[in-house]
Design a protein around this motif. Structure first.
Motif, PDB file in Angstrom:
ATOM      1  N   GLN A 128      28.491  -4.951  95.854  1.00 36.22           N
ATOM      2  CA  GLN A 128      27.955  -4.690  97.182  1.00 36.22           C
ATOM      3  C   GLN A 128      28.140  -3.236  97.599  1.00 36.22           C
ATOM      4  OE1 GLN A 128      29.878  -7.487  99.775  1.00 36.22           O
ATOM      5  NE2 GLN A 128      28.906  -9.289  98.844  1.00 36.22           N
ATOM      6  N   SER A 129      29.353  -2.710  97.435  1.00 37.55           N
ATOM      7  CA  SER A 129      29.649  -1.365  97.950  1.00 37.55           C
ATOM      8  C   SER A 129      29.254  -0.256  96.989  1.00 37.55           C
ATOM      9  CB  SER A 129      31.146  -1.245  98.266  1.00 37.55           C
ATOM     10  OG  SER A 129      31.926  -1.512  97.115  1.00 37.55           O
ATOM     11  N   LYS A 130      29.149  -0.553  95.678  1.00 44.55           N
ATOM     12  CA  LYS A 130      28.785   0.433  94.658  1.00 44.55           C
ATOM     13  C   LYS A 130      29.605   1.722  94.793  1.00 44.55           C
ATOM     14  CE  LYS A 130      24.060  -1.177  93.813  1.00 44.55           C
ATOM     15  NZ  LYS A 130      24.313  -2.505  94.416  1.00 44.55           N
ATOM     16  N   PRO A 131      30.915   1.621  94.655  1.00 44.38           N
ATOM     17  CA  PRO A 131      31.763   2.825  94.801  1.00 44.38           C
ATOM     18  C   PRO A 131      31.670   3.722  93.571  1.00 44.38           C
ATOM     19  CG  PRO A 131      33.106   0.960  94.175  1.00 44.38           C
ATOM     20  CD  PRO A 131      31.712   0.415  94.373  1.00 44.38           C
ATOM     21  N   THR A 132      31.958   4.996  93.787  1.00 44.30           N
ATOM     22  CA  THR A 132      32.028   5.968  92.691  1.00 44.30           C
ATOM     23  C   THR A 132      33.443   6.065  92.135  1.00 44.30           C
ATOM     24  OG1 THR A 132      30.274   7.216  93.782  1.00 44.30           O
ATOM     25  CG2 THR A 132      31.481   8.336  92.029  1.00 44.30           C
ATOM     26  N   ARG A 133      34.441   5.829  93.007  1.00 46.73           N
ATOM     27  CA  ARG A 133      35.842   5.869  92.596  1.00 46.73           C
ATOM     28  C   ARG A 133      36.539   4.608  93.093  1.00 46.73           C
ATOM     29  NH1 ARG A 133      38.209  11.981  92.627  1.00 46.73           N
ATOM     30  NH2 ARG A 133      36.280  13.106  92.168  1.00 46.73           N
ATOM     31  N   VAL A 134      37.369   4.025  92.223  1.00 49.78           N
ATOM     32  CA  VAL A 134      38.080   2.794  92.569  1.00 49.78           C
ATOM     33  C   VAL A 134      39.546   2.949  92.171  1.00 49.78           C
ATOM     34  CG1 VAL A 134      38.325   0.322  92.106  1.00 49.78           C
ATOM     35  CG2 VAL A 134      36.045   1.324  92.340  1.00 49.78           C
ATOM     36  N   ALA A 135      40.439   2.492  93.045  1.00 48.03           N
ATOM     37  CA  ALA A 135      41.862   2.384  92.725  1.00 48.03           C
ATOM     38  C   ALA A 135      42.234   0.911  92.801  1.00 48.03           C
ATOM     39  CB  ALA A 135      42.709   3.206  93.690  1.00 48.03           C
ATOM     40  N   PHE A 136      42.790   0.382  91.734  1.00 43.33           N
ATOM     41  CA  PHE A 136      43.124  -1.042  91.630  1.00 43.33           C
ATOM     42  C   PHE A 136      44.645  -1.170  91.630  1.00 43.33           C
ATOM     43  CE2 PHE A 136      43.399  -5.258  89.935  1.00 43.33           C
ATOM     44  CZ  PHE A 136      42.226  -5.878  90.301  1.00 43.33           C
ATOM     45  N   ASP A 137      45.210  -1.755  92.705  1.00 45.10           N
ATOM     46  CA  ASP A 137      46.662  -1.785  92.904  1.00 45.10           C
ATOM     47  C   ASP A 137      47.106  -3.223  93.236  1.00 45.10           C
ATOM     48  OD1 ASP A 137      49.276  -1.173  93.428  1.00 45.10           O
ATOM     49  OD2 ASP A 137      48.883  -0.027  95.261  1.00 45.10           O
ATOM     50  N   SER A 138      47.850  -3.894  92.414  1.00 46.23           N
ATOM     51  CA  SER A 138      48.343  -3.403  91.137  1.00 46.23           C
ATOM     52  C   SER A 138      48.134  -4.493  90.094  1.00 46.23           C
ATOM     53  CB  SER A 138      49.806  -3.046  91.215  1.00 46.23           C
ATOM     54  OG  SER A 138      50.622  -4.195  91.256  1.00 46.23           O
ATOM     55  N   LEU A 139      48.246  -4.108  88.842  1.00 48.83           N
ATOM     56  CA  LEU A 139      48.007  -5.037  87.748  1.00 48.83           C
ATOM     57  C   LEU A 139      49.142  -6.034  87.572  1.00 48.83           C
ATOM     58  CD1 LEU A 139      46.507  -2.647  85.057  1.00 48.83           C
ATOM     59  CD2 LEU A 139      45.312  -4.168  86.629  1.00 48.83           C
ATOM     60  N   SER A 140      50.296  -5.776  88.137  1.00 49.27           N
ATOM     61  CA  SER A 140      51.417  -6.716  87.993  1.00 49.27           C
ATOM     62  C   SER A 140      51.088  -8.067  88.624  1.00 49.27           C
ATOM     63  CB  SER A 140      52.676  -6.136  88.638  1.00 49.27           C
ATOM     64  OG  SER A 140      52.460  -5.905  90.018  1.00 49.27           O
ATOM     65  N   GLU A 141      50.293  -8.065  89.707  1.00 48.57           N
ATOM     66  CA  GLU A 141      49.895  -9.324  90.326  1.00 48.57           C
ATOM     67  C   GLU A 141      48.975 -10.117  89.401  1.00 48.57           C
ATOM     68  OE1 GLU A 141      51.145 -10.373  93.110  1.00 48.57           O
ATOM     69  OE2 GLU A 141      52.275  -8.541  93.480  1.00 48.57           O
ATOM     70  N   MET A 142      48.055  -9.426  88.740  1.00 49.19           N
ATOM     71  CA  MET A 142      47.160 -10.107  87.806  1.00 49.19           C
ATOM     72  C   MET A 142      47.936 -10.631  86.599  1.00 49.19           C
ATOM     73  SD  MET A 142      43.639  -7.905  87.761  1.00 49.19           S
ATOM     74  CE  MET A 142      43.018  -9.057  86.546  1.00 49.19           C
ATOM     75  N   ARG A 143      48.946  -9.900  86.181  1.00 47.62           N
ATOM     76  CA  ARG A 143      49.752 -10.352  85.057  1.00 47.62           C
ATOM     77  C   ARG A 143      50.465 -11.665  85.388  1.00 47.62           C
ATOM     78  NH1 ARG A 143      52.769  -6.313  84.808  1.00 47.62           N
ATOM     79  NH2 ARG A 143      51.702  -5.076  83.231  1.00 47.62           N
ATOM     80  N   LEU A 144      50.956 -11.769  86.604  1.00 43.80           N
ATOM     81  CA  LEU A 144      51.628 -12.998  87.016  1.00 43.80           C
ATOM     82  C   LEU A 144      50.655 -14.172  87.104  1.00 43.80           C
ATOM     83  CD1 LEU A 144      53.994 -11.586  89.799  1.00 43.80           C
ATOM     84  CD2 LEU A 144      54.636 -12.343  87.504  1.00 43.80           C
ATOM     85  N   LEU A 145      49.443 -13.901  87.587  1.00 45.58           N
ATOM     86  CA  LEU A 145      48.456 -14.960  87.700  1.00 45.58           C
ATOM     87  C   LEU A 145      47.961 -15.416  86.330  1.00 45.58           C
ATOM     88  CD1 LEU A 145      46.307 -13.663  90.717  1.00 45.58           C
ATOM     89  CD2 LEU A 145      47.924 -15.573  90.718  1.00 45.58           C
ATOM     90  N   ALA A 146      47.843 -14.494  85.389  1.00 40.11           N
ATOM     91  CA  ALA A 146      47.341 -14.844  84.069  1.00 40.11           C
ATOM     92  C   ALA A 146      48.329 -15.695  83.290  1.00 40.11           C
ATOM     93  CB  ALA A 146      47.017 -13.570  83.287  1.00 40.11           C
ATOM     94  N   GLN A 147      49.624 -15.413  83.440  1.00 39.31           N
ATOM     95  CA  GLN A 147      50.708 -16.168  82.816  1.00 39.31           C
ATOM     96  C   GLN A 147      50.789 -15.987  81.304  1.00 39.31           C
ATOM     97  OE1 GLN A 147      50.561 -20.287  84.067  1.00 39.31           O
ATOM     98  NE2 GLN A 147      51.557 -19.808  86.010  1.00 39.31           N
ATOM     99  N   SER A 148      49.710 -15.771  80.595  1.00 36.81           N
ATOM    100  CA  SER A 148      49.757 -15.577  79.144  1.00 36.81           C
ATOM    101  C   SER A 148      49.184 -14.203  78.809  1.00 36.81           C
ATOM    102  CB  SER A 148      48.964 -16.655  78.426  1.00 36.81           C
ATOM    103  OG  SER A 148      47.579 -16.494  78.643  1.00 36.81           O
ATOM    104  N   PRO A 149      49.760 -13.490  77.818  1.00 39.64           N
ATOM    105  CA  PRO A 149      49.261 -12.159  77.444  1.00 39.64           C
ATOM    106  C   PRO A 149      47.800 -12.166  77.019  1.00 39.64           C
ATOM    107  CG  PRO A 149      51.424 -12.554  76.483  1.00 39.64           C
ATOM    108  CD  PRO A 149      50.976 -13.847  77.073  1.00 39.64           C
ATOM    109  N   LEU A 150      47.370 -13.217  76.315  1.00 38.77           N
ATOM    110  CA  LEU A 150      45.991 -13.277  75.844  1.00 38.77           C
ATOM    111  C   LEU A 150      45.016 -13.344  77.017  1.00 38.77           C
ATOM    112  CD1 LEU A 150      43.902 -13.482  73.607  1.00 38.77           C
ATOM    113  CD2 LEU A 150      44.336 -15.972  73.545  1.00 38.77           C
ATOM    114  N   ARG A 151      45.296 -14.230  77.952  1.00 41.98           N
ATOM    115  CA  ARG A 151      44.418 -14.375  79.115  1.00 41.98           C
ATOM    116  C   ARG A 151      44.419 -13.103  79.970  1.00 41.98           C
ATOM    117  NH1 ARG A 151      44.838 -17.672  84.117  1.00 41.98           N
ATOM    118  NH2 ARG A 151      42.725 -18.315  84.656  1.00 41.98           N
ATOM    119  N   TYR A 152      45.572 -12.480  80.075  1.00 41.93           N
ATOM    120  CA  TYR A 152      45.687 -11.234  80.847  1.00 41.93           C
ATOM    121  C   TYR A 152      44.841 -10.132  80.200  1.00 41.93           C
ATOM    122  CZ  TYR A 152      47.984  -7.093  82.811  1.00 41.93           C
ATOM    123  OH  TYR A 152      48.257  -5.889  83.411  1.00 41.93           O
ATOM    124  N   ARG A 153      44.933  -9.985  78.875  1.00 42.28           N
ATOM    125  CA  ARG A 153      44.173  -8.957  78.180  1.00 42.28           C
ATOM    126  C   ARG A 153      42.672  -9.198  78.335  1.00 42.28           C
ATOM    127  NH1 ARG A 153      44.775  -5.169  74.090  1.00 42.28           N
ATOM    128  NH2 ARG A 153      42.958  -4.919  72.725  1.00 42.28           N
TER     129      ARG A 153
END
Length: 503
Positions: A128-153
């Motif tokens: 929707q917003s089509k940004p030119t620059r993005v900051a994604f903070d932080s990947l540690s939350e996604m790591r916890l949600l993924a629970q497995s290294p394969l799914r996280y990768r």
């Protein structure tokens, strides 16, 4: 703003020093990993990156999984920044956190539902917003949600492929909360920037930055010190960009004292370094000041970096020797930088030197630099062997600018065997040795030149005297013995000593 380098479009990071380390900035349209422990400055660096884009008319998006928009605005306000032109997308819904029923899933694992929802929300908002620059903070939350290294990768790869081709440069922040070092992210990202901070045995905490990789681009490797200050990251690149002076013939630099100039072989060569070695109070700093005053009197500039005494004491000592230091300070021909070894970062000192030797607007160039002393400088370093390596780089930079450098080293002890805290004699092009000696029941000083690579020098030992506001260098003391042992004795005629003709 973008620049062209080898047909690759680059984007500036918002931090000029970081752009220098990256040799132009980040490759546009790629995904980068910024990793570091909490509190190292990742969020601040990301905000600088987005604000730089906003300044150049580019759309910025800050995706936050752990902090609220109010918290990010508070961080920006602490640096004097406004986030009005940066969109913040919060993936944390406070209403869902307090609603226990909203987080209950009967057919699927909660982590699967939450991770899918998180990724889907990011992708939809970017579309929707089509940004030119993005900051994604932080990947540690996604790591916890993924629970497995394969799914996280797989999820990180999905994000990377999604941003590819959308002309969007992405910074992914990771706070290193994983128990094991996560090398998978480094292999996926186009570039990796690591921030670190540590505590020494004394003084404030020290932060440093390292660019681990930047595919297809050159960058300055190794660690670069930085400070986290109001206004962002104050980075000190290990290597600067001073252009060497080519095909320039400068005359020998004189002290203004005819006897001293004769002792060193007619003068010291520009672009060389001279080590002033001896016990405390013997006249090393005063000799360096003599050369600085002489350079200032010729319309050149001299710079002092002092660790061991204050600016006021230096001015008082100059006045007692009838040296017009205050006069040249007011005219700008002499600059004094007073440094605190307990708070100074090693990289900061190198950057201060590079900035100080830049030619002034009126064309005056720096011809003399005094570092007083290496003892204080060594105390600012974590390990002694780092001092020699960095000092070699500093002297090389000064030599390219045809600057005469004085390194003052105070030896331990006053008489007898005197230890040198750091052996920098092999780095210096010339070594001037100072010693105390006893004669006629009086403590006196001696001076000699024990090394000079660029030309001949006198090999005699002369008396050195600072008395009645004047520095004097006497005639050769040909009946002087024991200078190298540290306990020199004078067995000659007292008529050869300075001051005896007046007494």
């Amino acid at each position: 703003m973008t620049t062209e380098s080898n047909r690759v479009q680059m984007v500036e990071t918002g931090n000029p020093a970081l752009d220098t380390i990256l040799e132009g900035g980040l490759t546009s349209g790629r995904v980068y990993l910024v990793e570091g422990d909490p509190g190292t400055g990742k969020t601040t660096l990301a905000l600088q990156f987005l604000l730089e884009g906003a300044k150049n008319g580019q759309t910025g998006l800050y995706v936050t999984l752990s902090e609220t928009k109010e918290e990010l605005e508070a961080v920006a306000a602490s640096h004097g920044w406004s986030m009005q032109e940066i969109e913040v997308y919060e993936l944390v819904d406070s209403s869902e956190l307090v609603d226990s029923n909203a987080s209950q899933y009967s057919m699927f694992e909660p982590s699967e539902v939450e991770l899918s929802k998180t990724i889907r929300g990011v992708l939809e908002h970017v579309e929707q917003s089509k940004p030119t620059r993005v900051a994604f903070d932080s990947l540690s939350e996604m790591r916890l949600l993924a629970q497995s290294p394969l799914r996280y990768r797989r999820q990180i790869l999905a994000l990377k492929h999604f941003f590819t081709g959308r002309n969007c440069t992405v910074l992914m922040l990771d706070d290193n909360t994983a128990q094991d070092a996560d090398q998978q992210l480094q292999s996926i990202a186009h570039g990796v920037i690591r921030l670190e901070h540590m505590m020494g045995d004394y003084g404030g905490e020290r932060r440093r930055l390292r660019v681990i990789k930047h595919r297809g681009q050159k960058f300055q490797g190794g660690y670069h010190d930085f400070q986290l200050l109001t206004g962002g990251l104050n980075l000190f690149p290990r290597k600067g960009q001073p252009q060497p002076i080519e095909n320039a013939n400068f005359p020998l630099i004189l002290s203004g004292n005819e006897s001293l100039d004769h002792l060193v072989g007619g003068g010291l060569s520009p672009g060389t370094s001279t080590l002033l070695l001896g016990p405390a109070g013997v006249g090393k700093s005063s000799t360096a000041m003599l050369y600085a005053i002489s350079a200032a009197s010729r319309g050149e500039k001299a710079v002092f970096f002092i660790f061991d005494e204050t600016r006021e004491v230096l001015l008082e000592r100059a006045a007692s020797l009838n040296m017009p230091l205050q006069k040249y300070l007011e005219s700008g021909n002499i600059l004094i930088h007073q440094l605190d070894p307990g708070e100074l970062l090693p990289g900061e000192f190198a950057c201060q030197i590079r900035e100080a030797i830049q030619p002034s607007e009126d064309g005056r160039r720096v011809s003399v630099v005094v570092i007083d002393s290496l003892n204080g400088y060594m105390n600012a370093m974590p390990h002694e062997h780092f001092l020699i390596v960095q000092m070699h780089e500093i002297l090389k930079t000064l030599a390219k600018q045809k600057i005469l450098t004085f390194l003052v080293v105070a030896q331990h002890g006053m008489l007898g065997h005197m230890a040198t805290p750091v052996d920098a004699s092999y780095l210096a092009d010339a070594v001037i040795l100072f010693r105390y000696f006893e004669a006629t029941g009086e403590l006196r000083q001696a001076i000699s030149v024990v090394k000079k690579r660029t030309g001949s020098h006198e090999r005699t030992i002369r008396e050195f005297q600072m008395r009645d506001g004047v520095i004097r260098v006497g005639s050769p003391l040909d009946e002087f013995q024991g200078i190298l042992s540290g306990t020199p004795t004078f067995t000659g005629k007292t008529s050869k000593l300075l001051g005896k003709e007046h007494e």
